[in-house]
Enzyme design. Structure first.
Site, mmCIF file in Angstrom:
data_model
loop_
_atom_site.group_PDB
_atom_site.id
_atom_site.type_symbol
_atom_site.label_atom_id
_atom_site.label_comp_id
_atom_site.label_asym_id
_atom_site.label_seq_id
_atom_site.Cartn_x
_atom_site.Cartn_y
_atom_site.Cartn_z
ATOM 1 N N GLY A 31 4.084 0.747 2.085
ATOM 2 C CA GLY A 31 5.242 1.341 1.398
ATOM 3 C C GLY A 31 6.039 2.323 2.232
ATOM 4 N NE ARG A 85 0.995 13.479 9.657
ATOM 5 C CZ ARG A 85 1.039 12.452 10.495
ATOM 6 N NH1 ARG A 85 1.614 12.577 11.672
ATOM 7 N NH2 ARG A 85 0.522 11.286 10.154
ATOM 8 C CG LEU A 120 -1.818 -1.200 1.446
ATOM 9 C CD1 LEU A 120 -2.785 -0.941 2.600
ATOM 10 C CD2 LEU A 120 -2.580 -1.538 0.178
ATOM 11 C CG ASN A 170 -3.566 -3.113 12.484
ATOM 12 O OD1 ASN A 170 -2.876 -4.088 12.188
ATOM 13 N ND2 ASN A 170 -4.294 -2.432 11.603
ATOM 14 C CB ALA A 214 54.504 20.555 -5.630
HETATM 15 C C1 UD1 Z 1 -3.825 2.075 9.425
HETATM 16 C C2 UD1 Z 1 -4.714 1.078 10.145
HETATM 17 C C3 UD1 Z 1 -4.464 1.154 11.645
HETATM 18 C C4 UD1 Z 1 -2.995 0.931 11.938
HETATM 19 C C5 UD1 Z 1 -2.141 1.897 11.141
HETATM 20 C C6 UD1 Z 1 -0.698 1.539 11.290
HETATM 21 C C7 UD1 Z 1 -6.705 0.923 8.779
HETATM 22 C C8 UD1 Z 1 -8.120 1.330 8.633
HETATM 23 N N1 UD1 Z 1 -6.076 1.394 9.836
HETATM 24 O O1 UD1 Z 1 -4.171 3.366 9.884
HETATM 25 O O2 UD1 Z 1 -5.223 0.172 12.327
HETATM 26 O O3 UD1 Z 1 -2.763 1.084 13.332
HETATM 27 O O4 UD1 Z 1 -2.468 1.796 9.747
HETATM 28 O O5 UD1 Z 1 0.084 2.546 10.711
HETATM 29 O O6 UD1 Z 1 -6.199 0.165 7.988
HETATM 30 N N2 UD1 Z 1 -3.103 3.782 2.050
HETATM 31 C C9 UD1 Z 1 -3.446 3.620 0.725
HETATM 32 N N3 UD1 Z 1 -4.676 4.001 0.312
HETATM 33 C C10 UD1 Z 1 -5.595 4.522 1.161
HETATM 34 C C11 UD1 Z 1 -5.238 4.701 2.519
HETATM 35 C C12 UD1 Z 1 -3.984 4.304 2.923
HETATM 36 O O7 UD1 Z 1 -2.632 3.134 -0.086
HETATM 37 O O8 UD1 Z 1 -6.680 4.829 0.706
HETATM 38 C C13 UD1 Z 1 -1.756 3.366 2.475
HETATM 39 C C14 UD1 Z 1 -0.910 4.504 2.982
HETATM 40 O O9 UD1 Z 1 -0.101 5.006 1.918
HETATM 41 C C15 UD1 Z 1 -0.053 3.842 4.049
HETATM 42 C C16 UD1 Z 1 -0.946 2.754 4.579
HETATM 43 O O10 UD1 Z 1 -1.916 2.519 3.591
HETATM 44 O O11 UD1 Z 1 1.092 3.240 3.499
HETATM 45 C C17 UD1 Z 1 -1.599 3.132 5.886
HETATM 46 O O12 UD1 Z 1 -2.319 4.301 5.737
HETATM 47 P P1 UD1 Z 1 -2.394 5.390 6.895
HETATM 48 O O13 UD1 Z 1 -3.353 6.417 6.503
HETATM 49 O O14 UD1 Z 1 -1.034 5.745 7.312
HETATM 50 O O15 UD1 Z 1 -2.957 4.502 8.111
HETATM 51 P P2 UD1 Z 1 -4.341 4.606 8.836
HETATM 52 O O16 UD1 Z 1 -5.440 4.306 7.882
HETATM 53 O O17 UD1 Z 1 -4.381 5.850 9.594
#
Ligand code: UD1
Ligand code: CA
Length: 456
Positions: free
Chosen positions: A101, A15, A8, A167, A379
């Site tokens: 990722g 940020r 993902l 998680n 030199a």
């Molecule tokens: C997610 C988990 C949460 C966990 C946390 C760990 C879910 C709903 N929640 O949180 O339980 O504690 O990760 O870091 O899964 N991404 C996509 N597409 C999207 C959304 C996210 O590719 O639509 C990818 C992001 O690039 C990232 C990863 O998924 O690599 C996690 O996304 P992020 O938004 O950081 O995590 P949360 O959803 O807040």
């Protein structure tokens, strides 16, 4: 069991405050996504699919060499939605591994455990217990200690927020099962997102055992959201590499002041590396190589018993055994030095081969040259290799002696055992064995007197 890995990587990474997509930011000189992809490739027979979104074209062109499928998630509607983008690609029979990722330091042993759980019919879920669980999804367990669900922080009540086991997002499960649960996901939650984490409760309802494991080191599961975290994980990564190098017999005078952005492809025994050394690209180090402080070596091959003194830069060069380089030397690309060569302070060597036991010890520029063995370059010798349009070759044959402050205007050849008088500007070939010099004659005026100040 066939393995399929979904990475993902569609999140925006706001940020970071960057025009570069988050997963292209680097640790140890390598993009975050490439670290994660490397891990996937270490899992053996594995097909990989990267879910990209924000800045996707930039990601695909920059990391075009990665062996992977690419799938666009046009809108980021949650982690579950991200996985839905590859529903058609997921094979019913395979074990599917989900990686992030932006979580670059995960270790092979940890992921292997999750895959083993999934191969046996369960779900492998990587969790971690944190002193401060803020922001993460919390792991809910029943009285028997079995996982029952994950609740996202924004959906959690006060009691659930007290849970410190969280998680990591990393999991492995059978493809067919996963497809079934993806179909049941809704976005009825605080964020209006399709949560991948909702598959946990669905798995429990289907009597699939959730097997959890925690990483040996919490840094493994840390994600990068801002530049501070990027810098922190860089240090963790560098320390890991330093430990590996020390275990393999390299002395690092201070492992916290050593950076490797690439790979030490091979090294001999008893290599010694002083503080603030940076090694980049692919570097080979022979036996007993000694590297002084503040040295930078990139894509080079350093022979046995070479000593590189402080503040030298070596880029795309071969340094023969027993040579001494620096302090303050710069060896530029396409240079090959023979054995026992001495390159001293403030000497720049570019696209030049240097024969055995030749010395260029002080303040010189030698570019586009072929220099024989046992040559002594005095030199301040400069090869004038560039006429403003083209580069020209300088040849200095074996045993030649170039007096100090000489300019060799290329193309030019200095013969075998030739001597060039100090201060010469050499524009024509110098024959073997003779003294050649170009200098205005020195005069002394007898009886000459210094002027004296006039009385006023
Ligand atoms: C997610 C988990 C949460 C966990 C946390 C760990 C879910 C709903 N929640 O949180 O339980 O504690 O990760 O870091 O899964 N991404 C996509 N597409 C999207 C959304 C996210 O590719 O639509 C990818 C992001 O690039 C990232 C990863 O998924 O690599 C996690 O996304 P992020 O938004 O950081 O995590 P949360 O959803 O807040
Ligand atoms: Ca989110």
């Amino acid at each position: 069991m066939k393995l399929q890995t979904i990475i993902l990587a569609a999140g925006q990474g706001k940020r970071m405050r960057s025009s570069v997509p988050k997963v292209l930011h680097k640790i140890g000189g390598k993009a975050l996504l490439a670290h994660v992809h490397d891990l996937a490739m270490q899992l053996g027979d594995n097909s990989v699919n990267v879910i990209y979104g924000h800045g996707g074209d930039q990601v695909r062109t920059t990391l075009g060499e990665l062996k992977t499928e690419w799938t666009e998630q046009k809108e980021q509607l949650g982690t579950g939605h991200a996985v839905m983008q590859v529903s058609n690609w997921i094979d019913n029979a395979s074990t599917v591994l989900i990686l992030y990722g932006d979580v670059p330091l995960l270790k092979l042993e940890t992921v292997t455990k999750l895959i083993e759980y999934a191969d046996k019919g369960g779900m492998g879920l990587l969790t971690v217990s944190l002193d401060d669980p803020t922001g993460y999804g919390r792991i809910e367990r029943n009285a028997n200690g079995d996982v029952t669900s994950i609740v996202e922080e924004k959906d959690a009540n006060l009691e659930q927020r007290e849970i410190r086991e969280v998680n990591t997002g990393i999991l492995a499960v059978n493809g067919n099962r996963l497809l079934g649960w993806l179909n049941q996901l809704t976005n009825q939650n605080a964020q209006g997102e399709y949560y991948l984490t909702d598959i946990i409760a669905l798995a429990v309802a289907d009597s699939v055992t959730i097997e959890t494991t925690q990483p040996a080191d919490q840094n493994e599961v840390l994600g990068i959201n801002n530049r501070l975290q990027l810098a922190q994980l860089e240090r963790v990564y560098q320390m890991r590499q330093a430990l590996t190098l020390m275990e393999s017999g390299i002395t690092l005078l201070d492992p916290s002041r050593f950076d490797l952005r690439g790979e030490i492809v091979s090294h001999g025994q008893d290599v010694e590396i002083d503080v603030n050394v940076l090694i980049e690209g692919q570097v080979k180090l022979g036996e007993r190589v000694k590297i002084g402080p503040n040295v930078i070596i990139k894509d080079s091959h350093i022979g046995d018993d070479v000593e590189i003194f402080a503040n030298s830069l070596i880029d795309r060069a071969n340094i023969g055994a027993g040579s001494h380089i620096g302090p303050f030397a710069r060896i530029r690309p396409e240079s090959t030095l023979g054995e026992y060569v001495h390159i001293g302070n403030f000497v720049e060597i570019k696209k030049t081969t240097v024969g055995n036991s030749t010395k260029i010890n002080h303040l010189s520029y030698i570019g586009d040259s072929i220099i024989g063995s046992n040559v002594n370059v005095g030199a301040g010798t400069i090869t004038c290799n560039y006429d403003g349009a083209n580069k020209h070759l300088t040849i200095i044959e074996d045993g030649a002696f170039i007096g100090s402050d000489t300019q060799l205007v290329a193309p030019v050849k200095i013969g075998r055992n030739a001597t060039i008088g100090a201060g010469s500007t050499i524009t024509k070939n110098a024959p073997d064995g003779q003294l050649t010099l170009s200098r205005s004659k020195q005069d002394s005026i007898p009886g000459w007197q210094r002027p004296v100040k006039k009385e006023v």
